[in-house]
Motif scaffolding. Structure first.
Motif, mmCIF file in Angstrom:
data_model
loop_
_atom_site.group_PDB
_atom_site.id
_atom_site.type_symbol
_atom_site.label_atom_id
_atom_site.label_comp_id
_atom_site.label_asym_id
_atom_site.label_seq_id
_atom_site.Cartn_x
_atom_site.Cartn_y
_atom_site.Cartn_z
ATOM 1 N N LEU A 159 14.070 -17.179 7.892
ATOM 2 C CA LEU A 159 14.945 -18.064 6.993
ATOM 3 C C LEU A 159 14.137 -17.880 5.434
ATOM 4 C CD1 LEU A 159 17.453 -19.998 9.403
ATOM 5 C CD2 LEU A 159 18.034 -18.095 8.616
ATOM 6 N N PRO A 160 14.272 -17.079 4.837
ATOM 7 C CA PRO A 160 13.253 -17.405 4.456
ATOM 8 C C PRO A 160 13.893 -18.397 2.606
ATOM 9 C CG PRO A 160 13.843 -15.775 3.659
ATOM 10 C CD PRO A 160 14.434 -15.688 4.608
ATOM 11 N N LYS A 179 15.349 -27.991 18.296
ATOM 12 C CA LYS A 179 15.060 -29.203 16.614
ATOM 13 C C LYS A 179 13.708 -28.606 16.177
ATOM 14 C CE LYS A 179 14.422 -33.552 16.177
ATOM 15 N NZ LYS A 179 14.726 -34.750 15.655
ATOM 16 N N GLY A 180 12.574 -29.236 17.018
ATOM 17 C CA GLY A 180 11.263 -29.212 16.236
ATOM 18 C C GLY A 180 11.044 -28.045 15.515
ATOM 19 N N LEU A 228 10.573 -23.261 11.479
ATOM 20 C CA LEU A 228 10.777 -22.067 10.736
ATOM 21 C C LEU A 228 11.343 -22.080 9.584
ATOM 22 C CD1 LEU A 228 11.689 -20.287 14.054
ATOM 23 C CD2 LEU A 228 9.641 -20.069 13.158
ATOM 24 N N ILE A 229 11.800 -22.932 9.167
ATOM 25 C CA ILE A 229 12.914 -23.021 7.760
ATOM 26 C C ILE A 229 12.184 -23.815 6.641
ATOM 27 C CG2 ILE A 229 14.980 -24.180 6.763
ATOM 28 C CD1 ILE A 229 16.513 -23.416 9.687
ATOM 29 N N MET A 273 8.150 -16.130 8.880
ATOM 30 C CA MET A 273 9.262 -14.923 9.646
ATOM 31 C C MET A 273 8.101 -15.016 11.223
ATOM 32 S SD MET A 273 9.203 -11.423 7.392
ATOM 33 C CE MET A 273 7.719 -10.809 7.131
ATOM 34 N N VAL A 274 8.807 -14.528 12.003
ATOM 35 C CA VAL A 274 8.537 -14.323 13.637
ATOM 36 C C VAL A 274 8.750 -13.412 13.813
ATOM 37 C CG1 VAL A 274 9.120 -16.528 14.709
ATOM 38 C CG2 VAL A 274 10.997 -15.322 14.847
ATOM 39 N N SER A 275 7.802 -12.755 14.911
ATOM 40 C CA SER A 275 7.881 -11.012 15.549
ATOM 41 C C SER A 275 8.822 -11.253 16.222
ATOM 42 C CB SER A 275 6.667 -10.076 16.556
ATOM 43 O OG SER A 275 6.181 -10.664 16.897
#
Length: 259
Positions: free
Chosen positions: A133-134, A156-157, A162-163, A168-170
């Motif tokens: 989520l960029p 939550k953490g 990530l936000i 990005m995650v694989s």
């Protein structure tokens, strides 16, 4: 169903929806969202459809985001209306559909694309997929339920990480944190989704719908337990319940009709 930006086909009770804007990495523009809204509504009210597989055209992207050019000059009020309309007609409509939706993530699922996948009831990713989520890199936040659904899925953490980092995650890491259900080779992506839906198709359709409603209610409603109790009671009034019990007693496979 004829669409400009979607490929739609029903085979053996499964509605296959492919976002067909490969050159634009299947980005969500207004027309695509409108067509998605129509297809989601169709799936919900059509008995022939027992489940939906949602994917993107090609192998590069599921959906690489929203079409930023369309709202680059919006006011705050227009932005709020954009988010409200999109959530009501598409993202919440998927989550609240009585038919199970599986997102088959065949590449990049970014921004609105990841939000679309998270609105689905299950997610399967190809092993080369990337998710993220960029929005904060544009001075925005996710507006189609991303802050809520990511938190529900990964906690939550991790959601805040990530936000706020826009990282990005694989696919493999996404599975580890609970963002996707399965990771498979690209060639097995659709067949894995079909495998799950073909099992669900053997179950009582009204009970499946009641189960989805109750699970979603556990997150979105004040008292999800009461929804479960109510839906449980309604199941007793169905012909499928009578058939299921009869089949169990008679030691045979049930034949459910969705009544």
């Amino acid at each position: 169903m004829a669409y400009q930006n979607l490929i739609s086909e029903i085979k053996e009770g499964i509605l296959y929806l492919t976002i067909n804007r490969e050159k634009a990495l299947n980005a969500l523009n207004k027309e695509t969202l409108t067509e998605l809204a129509e297809a989601i509504a169709f799936a919900g009210k059509t008995n022939e459809v027992r489940g939906v597989i949602l994917t993107g055209a090609g192998e590069k992207a599921f959906v690489a985001g929203a079409d930023i050019k369309e709202f680059s000059d919006y006011s705050g009020k227009q932005g709020e209306e954009l988010a409200q309309k999109g959530q009501d007609a598409v993202f919440n409509a998927i989550e609240n559909s009585p038919k199970p939706f599986i997102a088959a993530i065949n590449g990049f699922a970014l921004g609105g694309g990841l939000e679309l996948a998270m609105a689905c009831h299950m997610r399967i990713a190809s092993d080369h997929a990337k998710l993220g989520l960029p929005e904060v890199t544009l001075g925005l936040i996710p507006g189609y339920g991303g802050t809520q659904r990511l938190t529900q899925l990964v906690g939550k953490g991790k959601a805040i990480e990530l936000i706020t980092t826009a990282g990005m995650v694989s696919a493999v890491d996404a599975e580890k944190i609970g963002l996707v259900n399965y990771v498979v080779p690209q060639t097995d992506l659709i067949s894995k989704a079909e495998e799950i839906l073909n099992i669900i198709k053997q179950r009582a359709p009204l009970a499946v719908a009641a189960a989805i409603k109750s699970v979603v209610s556990s997150i979105n409603d004040v008292n999800g337990y009461q929804t479960e109790i109510s839906e449980f009671g309604k199941c007793f009034e169905t012909e499928d319940f009578k058939e299921g019990v009869s089949a169990f007693v008679e030691k045979r496979k049930p034949v459910f009709t969705g009544n």
